[in-house]
Scaffold this motif. Structure first.
Motif, PDB file in Angstrom:
ATOM      1  N   THR A  48       3.868  38.258  57.536  1.00 13.88           N
ATOM      2  CA  THR A  48       4.391  39.125  58.610  1.00 13.88           C
ATOM      3  C   THR A  48       3.413  40.335  58.833  1.00 13.88           C
ATOM      4  OG1 THR A  48       6.676  38.710  58.210  1.00 13.88           O
ATOM      5  CG2 THR A  48       6.122  40.654  59.524  1.00 13.88           C
ATOM      6  N   VAL A  80       9.950  36.195  72.194  1.00 11.66           N
ATOM      7  CA  VAL A  80       9.448  35.324  71.204  1.00 11.66           C
ATOM      8  C   VAL A  80       8.195  34.470  71.820  1.00 11.66           C
ATOM      9  CG1 VAL A  80       9.240  33.330  69.550  1.00 11.66           C
ATOM     10  CG2 VAL A  80      11.057  34.940  69.451  1.00 11.66           C
ATOM     11  N   TYR A  84       5.552  31.410  60.476  1.00 17.56           N
ATOM     12  CA  TYR A  84       7.018  30.878  60.138  1.00 17.56           C
ATOM     13  C   TYR A  84       6.865  29.327  60.147  1.00 17.56           C
ATOM     14  CZ  TYR A  84      11.627  30.049  60.877  1.00 17.56           C
ATOM     15  OH  TYR A  84      13.048  29.701  60.956  1.00 17.56           O
ATOM     16  N   LEU A 114      12.857  26.562  68.650  1.00 20.95           N
ATOM     17  CA  LEU A 114      11.556  26.589  69.065  1.00 20.95           C
ATOM     18  C   LEU A 114      11.337  25.419  69.773  1.00 20.95           C
ATOM     19  CD1 LEU A 114      10.455  27.937  65.647  1.00 20.95           C
ATOM     20  CD2 LEU A 114      10.367  29.152  67.658  1.00 20.95           C
ATOM     21  N   ILE A 135      15.035  33.002  64.025  1.00 18.64           N
ATOM     22  CA  ILE A 135      14.057  33.958  64.971  1.00 18.64           C
ATOM     23  C   ILE A 135      15.052  34.982  65.684  1.00 18.64           C
ATOM     24  CG2 ILE A 135      12.087  32.782  65.374  1.00 18.64           C
ATOM     25  CD1 ILE A 135      13.135  31.637  67.702  1.00 18.64           C
ATOM     26  N   TRP A 136      16.231  34.508  65.849  1.00 17.21           N
ATOM     27  CA  TRP A 136      17.350  35.130  66.856  1.00 17.21           C
ATOM     28  C   TRP A 136      18.209  35.974  65.952  1.00 17.21           C
ATOM     29  CZ3 TRP A 136      14.521  35.428  70.949  1.00 17.21           C
ATOM     30  CH2 TRP A 136      13.965  34.173  71.423  1.00 17.21           C
ATOM     31  N   SER A 146      12.509  34.224  61.026  1.00 20.46           N
ATOM     32  CA  SER A 146      12.508  33.835  60.726  1.00 20.46           C
ATOM     33  C   SER A 146      12.187  32.834  60.783  1.00 20.46           C
ATOM     34  CB  SER A 146      13.092  34.055  61.053  1.00 20.46           C
ATOM     35  OG  SER A 146      12.833  35.259  62.255  1.00 20.46           O
ATOM     36  N   LEU A 156       4.041  33.014  65.651  1.00 16.13           N
ATOM     37  CA  LEU A 156       4.956  33.698  66.350  1.00 16.13           C
ATOM     38  C   LEU A 156       4.671  35.307  66.619  1.00 16.13           C
ATOM     39  CD1 LEU A 156       8.287  31.907  65.176  1.00 16.13           C
ATOM     40  CD2 LEU A 156       6.728  31.145  67.131  1.00 16.13           C
ATOM     41  N   LYS A 204       6.928  38.207  67.848  1.00 17.35           N
ATOM     42  CA  LYS A 204       8.457  38.681  68.375  1.00 17.35           C
ATOM     43  C   LYS A 204       8.378  40.257  68.351  1.00 17.35           C
ATOM     44  CE  LYS A 204      12.914  38.301  66.432  1.00 17.35           C
ATOM     45  NZ  LYS A 204      13.966  38.183  65.376  1.00 17.35           N
ATOM     46  N   PRO A 253       9.611  26.600  60.303  1.00 17.73           N
ATOM     47  CA  PRO A 253      10.758  26.262  60.925  1.00 17.73           C
ATOM     48  C   PRO A 253      11.786  25.609  60.088  1.00 17.73           C
ATOM     49  CG  PRO A 253       9.302  25.632  62.675  1.00 17.73           C
ATOM     50  CD  PRO A 253       8.558  26.107  61.357  1.00 17.73           C
TER      51      PRO A 253
END
Length: 182
Positions: A163, A115, A153, A85, A62-63, A11, A135, A137, A155
């Motif tokens: 999305t 990613v 996104y 990133l 993101i994770w 995210s 990105l 994913k 960061p």
């Protein structure tokens, strides 16, 4: 299933005063179709948010680290360090991590997340310009693709502006665009 895919895919330095950044996040992000993401807190590079009845924690946006709800819990145990990133960029724009996901009953399942940085984007939002990344994913569980999508996104602010998620059962693509930040 669509909401689950959106959660898995969640995210950018602001250009003007009043813009959201690491030290001043929004309280809520509202997406078309009625999805609401409530920002609950940020500790360094870990964001905690709620969407519906599910509370999630993600590193660098993101994770996934954890998803919890009423009688529902998924906790991720990744092998090795999770790259930010900048590290993904330095590695050629792609990263894959592997580990296990444990449910509320203690059952563990092999998982992986990939990613890919597709490119930079500037997003104009109200009086602000956010430096964002597009990105891709992809999440895998037990060797099968579980979720896939492309996000725009920012960061620094940990904001997903758009999305495009693929429903794995039907192959249909669903788009969620940000409508409001509060």
């Amino acid at each position: 299933m669509i909401r689950a895919a959106l959660l898995l895919l969640l995210s950018a330095g602001p250009a003007a005063a009043g813009c959201f950044a690491a030290d001043g996040m929004p309280a809520r992000a509202i997406y078309d179709g009625g999805s609401v993401l409530e920002y609950l807190g940020r500790e360094g590079d870990v964001l905690t948010y709620r969407s519906g009845k599910v509370t999630s924690r993600v590193k660098d946006g993101i994770w996934p680290l954890e998803n919890t709800g009423d009688g529902f819990r998924l906790e991720y145990f990744w092998t090795g360090d999770l790259p930010d990133l900048a590290a993904v960029k330095a590695a050629g724009g792609t990263a894959r991590i592997e580990g296990e996901r444990q449910d509320a009953k203690g059952k563990r399942l092999a998982v992986a997340a990939e990613v890919e940085i597709l490119g930079p984007e500037e997003v104009e939002w109200e009086d602000c310009i956010y430096k964002a990344l597009r990105l891709r994913k992809t999440m895998f569980a037990a060797g099968r693709k579980e979720a896939e999508g492309v996000v725009v996104y920012a960061p620094d602010a940990m904001i997903v502006f758009r999305t495009e998620a693929v429903d794995q059962a039907s192959g249909k693509t669903f788009t969620y665009a940000l409508e409001a930040l509060e």
